[in-house]
Design an enzyme around this catalytic site. Structure first.
Site, PDB file in Angstrom:
ATOM      1  N   ASP A   1       0.820  -1.207   0.000  1.00 30.35           N
ATOM      2  CA  ASP A   1       0.000   0.000   0.000  1.00 30.35           C
ATOM      3  C   ASP A   1       0.858   1.263   0.000  1.00 30.35           C
ATOM      4  O   ASP A   1       1.933   1.293   0.605  1.00 30.35           O
ATOM      5  CB  ASP A   1      -0.903  -0.003   1.238  1.00 30.35           C
ATOM      6  CG  ASP A   1      -2.014   1.020   1.152  1.00 30.35           C
ATOM      7  OD1 ASP A   1      -2.361   1.447   0.034  1.00 30.35           O
ATOM      8  OD2 ASP A   1      -2.531   1.416   2.209  1.00 30.35           O
TER       9      ASP A   1
ATOM     10  N   ASN B   1       1.542   3.320  -2.972  1.00 30.40           N
ATOM     11  CA  ASN B   1       2.176   3.737  -4.229  1.00 30.40           C
ATOM     12  C   ASN B   1       1.656   5.091  -4.713  1.00 30.40           C
ATOM     13  O   ASN B   1       2.438   5.975  -5.096  1.00 30.40           O
ATOM     14  CB  ASN B   1       1.940   2.696  -5.326  1.00 30.40           C
ATOM     15  CG  ASN B   1       2.725   1.420  -5.112  1.00 30.40           C
ATOM     16  OD1 ASN B   1       3.687   1.393  -4.354  1.00 30.40           O
ATOM     17  ND2 ASN B   1       2.319   0.363  -5.775  1.00 30.40           N
TER      18      ASN B   1
ATOM     19  N   HIS C   1       3.540   3.093  -8.818  1.00 30.45           N
ATOM     20  CA  HIS C   1       3.497   1.653  -9.078  1.00 30.45           C
ATOM     21  C   HIS C   1       4.822   1.186  -9.682  1.00 30.45           C
ATOM     22  O   HIS C   1       5.330   0.111  -9.332  1.00 30.45           O
ATOM     23  CB  HIS C   1       2.343   1.322 -10.028  1.00 30.45           C
ATOM     24  CG  HIS C   1       0.987   1.664  -9.484  1.00 30.45           C
ATOM     25  ND1 HIS C   1       0.534   1.172  -8.273  1.00 30.45           N
ATOM     26  CD2 HIS C   1      -0.010   2.463  -9.974  1.00 30.45           C
ATOM     27  CE1 HIS C   1      -0.691   1.651  -8.042  1.00 30.45           C
ATOM     28  NE2 HIS C   1      -1.028   2.426  -9.053  1.00 30.45           N
TER      29      HIS C   1
ATOM     30  N   SER D   1      -6.415  -5.893  -6.467  1.00 21.84           N
ATOM     31  CA  SER D   1      -7.656  -6.439  -5.918  1.00 21.84           C
ATOM     32  C   SER D   1      -8.782  -6.326  -6.942  1.00 21.84           C
ATOM     33  O   SER D   1      -8.711  -5.529  -7.894  1.00 21.84           O
ATOM     34  CB  SER D   1      -8.051  -5.686  -4.647  1.00 21.84           C
ATOM     35  OG  SER D   1      -8.540  -4.392  -4.967  1.00 21.84           O
ATOM     36  N   THR D   2      -9.817  -7.111  -6.748  1.00 25.37           N
ATOM     37  CA  THR D   2     -10.986  -7.018  -7.616  1.00 25.37           C
ATOM     38  C   THR D   2     -11.561  -5.613  -7.605  1.00 25.37           C
ATOM     39  O   THR D   2     -12.017  -5.098  -8.637  1.00 25.37           O
ATOM     40  CB  THR D   2     -12.049  -8.041  -7.167  1.00 25.37           C
ATOM     41  OG1 THR D   2     -11.482  -9.354  -7.198  1.00 25.37           O
ATOM     42  CG2 THR D   2     -13.270  -8.004  -8.070  1.00 25.37           C
ATOM     43  N   GLU D   3     -11.507  -4.958  -6.444  1.00 21.93           N
ATOM     44  CA  GLU D   3     -12.037  -3.596  -6.328  1.00 21.93           C
ATOM     45  C   GLU D   3     -11.199  -2.583  -7.105  1.00 21.93           C
ATOM     46  O   GLU D   3     -11.696  -1.504  -7.454  1.00 21.93           O
ATOM     47  CB  GLU D   3     -12.088  -3.185  -4.850  1.00 21.93           C
ATOM     48  CG  GLU D   3     -13.115  -3.942  -4.014  1.00 21.93           C
ATOM     49  CD  GLU D   3     -12.668  -5.344  -3.620  1.00 21.93           C
ATOM     50  OE1 GLU D   3     -13.526  -6.153  -3.235  1.00 21.93           O
ATOM     51  OE2 GLU D   3     -11.452  -5.639  -3.723  1.00 21.93           O
TER      52      GLU D   3
ATOM     53  N   TRP E   1     -10.426  -2.565 -10.092  1.00 21.60           N
ATOM     54  CA  TRP E   1     -10.975  -2.281 -11.423  1.00 21.60           C
ATOM     55  C   TRP E   1     -11.754  -0.973 -11.422  1.00 21.60           C
ATOM     56  O   TRP E   1     -11.963  -0.362 -12.479  1.00 21.60           O
ATOM     57  CB  TRP E   1     -11.889  -3.419 -11.881  1.00 21.60           C
ATOM     58  CG  TRP E   1     -11.198  -4.709 -12.178  1.00 21.60           C
ATOM     59  CD1 TRP E   1     -11.217  -5.840 -11.422  1.00 21.60           C
ATOM     60  CD2 TRP E   1     -10.381  -5.018 -13.321  1.00 21.60           C
ATOM     61  NE1 TRP E   1     -10.470  -6.833 -12.007  1.00 21.60           N
ATOM     62  CE2 TRP E   1      -9.949  -6.363 -13.178  1.00 21.60           C
ATOM     63  CE3 TRP E   1      -9.980  -4.293 -14.450  1.00 21.60           C
ATOM     64  CZ2 TRP E   1      -9.136  -6.991 -14.121  1.00 21.60           C
ATOM     65  CZ3 TRP E   1      -9.164  -4.919 -15.390  1.00 21.60           C
ATOM     66  CH2 TRP E   1      -8.753  -6.249 -15.227  1.00 21.60           C
TER      67      TRP E   1
ATOM     68  N   LEU F   1      11.635 -20.462  -2.943  1.00 21.46           N
ATOM     69  CA  LEU F   1      10.559 -19.564  -2.519  1.00 21.46           C
ATOM     70  C   LEU F   1       9.422 -19.646  -3.519  1.00 21.46           C
ATOM     71  O   LEU F   1       9.656 -19.664  -4.731  1.00 21.46           O
ATOM     72  CB  LEU F   1      11.066 -18.116  -2.453  1.00 21.46           C
ATOM     73  CG  LEU F   1      10.000 -17.028  -2.224  1.00 21.46           C
ATOM     74  CD1 LEU F   1       9.478 -17.091  -0.787  1.00 21.46           C
ATOM     75  CD2 LEU F   1      10.568 -15.637  -2.525  1.00 21.46           C
TER      76      LEU F   1
ATOM     77  N   GLU G   1       0.115 -13.031  12.537  1.00 14.61           N
ATOM     78  CA  GLU G   1       0.604 -11.833  13.213  1.00 14.61           C
ATOM     79  C   GLU G   1       0.529 -10.674  12.213  1.00 14.61           C
ATOM     80  O   GLU G   1       0.744 -10.874  11.014  1.00 14.61           O
ATOM     81  CB  GLU G   1       2.049 -12.027  13.675  1.00 14.61           C
ATOM     82  CG  GLU G   1       2.221 -13.112  14.722  1.00 14.61           C
ATOM     83  CD  GLU G   1       1.488 -12.783  16.018  1.00 14.61           C
ATOM     84  OE1 GLU G   1       1.562 -11.611  16.456  1.00 14.61           O
ATOM     85  OE2 GLU G   1       0.858 -13.684  16.585  1.00 14.61           O
TER      86      GLU G   1
END
Length: 240
Positions: free
Chosen positions: A16, A18, A33, A61-63, A65, A127, A203
């Site tokens: 969060d 950017n 970004h 996230s879907t939101e 868009w 990883l 955590e």
């Protein structure tokens, strides 16, 4: 890190800040970004070096868009260029990439890049980098509920067979362990529809730093904080 080296198996990060980072510098949101890509590189290096086995990044996230069309298109192009530029490097580091989320809304170009990065890095064993891309935890839970309901309707299972294990195995993350540590940069203290089921006993760590400034040192600090957390999972530890 401290001598008490308790490394989380799975770290999940909400990247969060950017846009605010760019605005503070008189730049376009897209430039925030773009700057954040270097933070991804740094955190991946830190995860590999410290023995973290799973790293999930909330990339889109879907939101999201609902953001301005130009910004969404810029993010999609940035994703494609990053895949082109980073795939071989990730493979050399032993990093396997998985894309988490629904794919039906993506363009053919983005779908090709998803297939490319997953194929190029498929042999990585140090990883697993999970990119939550067009991901919504609520949507994930709805889809899982629908899938379970269909199995009940078809007589494959009964209502009494529905338990936490069945729900977990019906989620998009069925093959991914639950996160031990969830980080959200920029100082915001909320999950924003990210791994709601999976993070029930994680955590949490909320540094004030914006994502483009979150480097390998900041990641090390987060791991250090985790070292000193006492995870009880709702139980009382034996203090004797």
């Amino acid at each position: 890190m401290s001598e008490k080296r308790v490394v989380p198996k799975h770290v999940a990060i909400i990247m969060d800040g950017n846009g605010r980072w760019a605005k503070q510098r008189g730049k376009e949101r897209y430039e925030g970004h773009l700057a954040g890509v270097e933070s991804v590189r740094s955190v991946v290096r830190g995860a590999v070096r410290n023995g973290v086995k799973w790293l999930t990044l909330y990339a889109f996230s879907t939101e999201n868009w609902g953001r301005p069309t130009a910004e969404v298109e810029a993010i999609m192009q940035l994703f494609c260029r990053t895949v082109m530029n980073e795939g071989e490097s990730l493979a050399k580091q032993g990093v396997r990439v998985l894309i988490l989320g629904e794919r039906t809304r993506f363009s053919e170009e983005v779908l090709e890049m998803i297939d490319r990065i997953e194929t190029t890095t498929a042999e990585g064993s140090r990883l697993t980098l999970v990119l939550a891309f067009n991901y919504s935890s609520r949507r994930e839970l709805v889809l899982a509920t629908q899938a379970i309901a269909r199995r009940v309707a078809d007589g494959e299972i009964s209502v009494d067979d529905i338990d936490e294990e069945l729900v977990s195995s019906s989620l998009m993350t069925a093959s991914i362990p639950d996160p031990d540590l969830v980080i959200r940069t920029s100082g915001e203290c909320r999950l924003s529809n990210f791994l709601l089921w999976q993070a029930s006993y994680a955590e949490f760590y909320f540094p004030e730093i914006m994502w483009p400034d979150f480097d390998e040192g900041a990641f090390e600090e987060a791991l250090e904080v985790y070292c000193h957390r006492e995870r009880r999972f709702g139980k009382v530890l034996d203090e004797s």
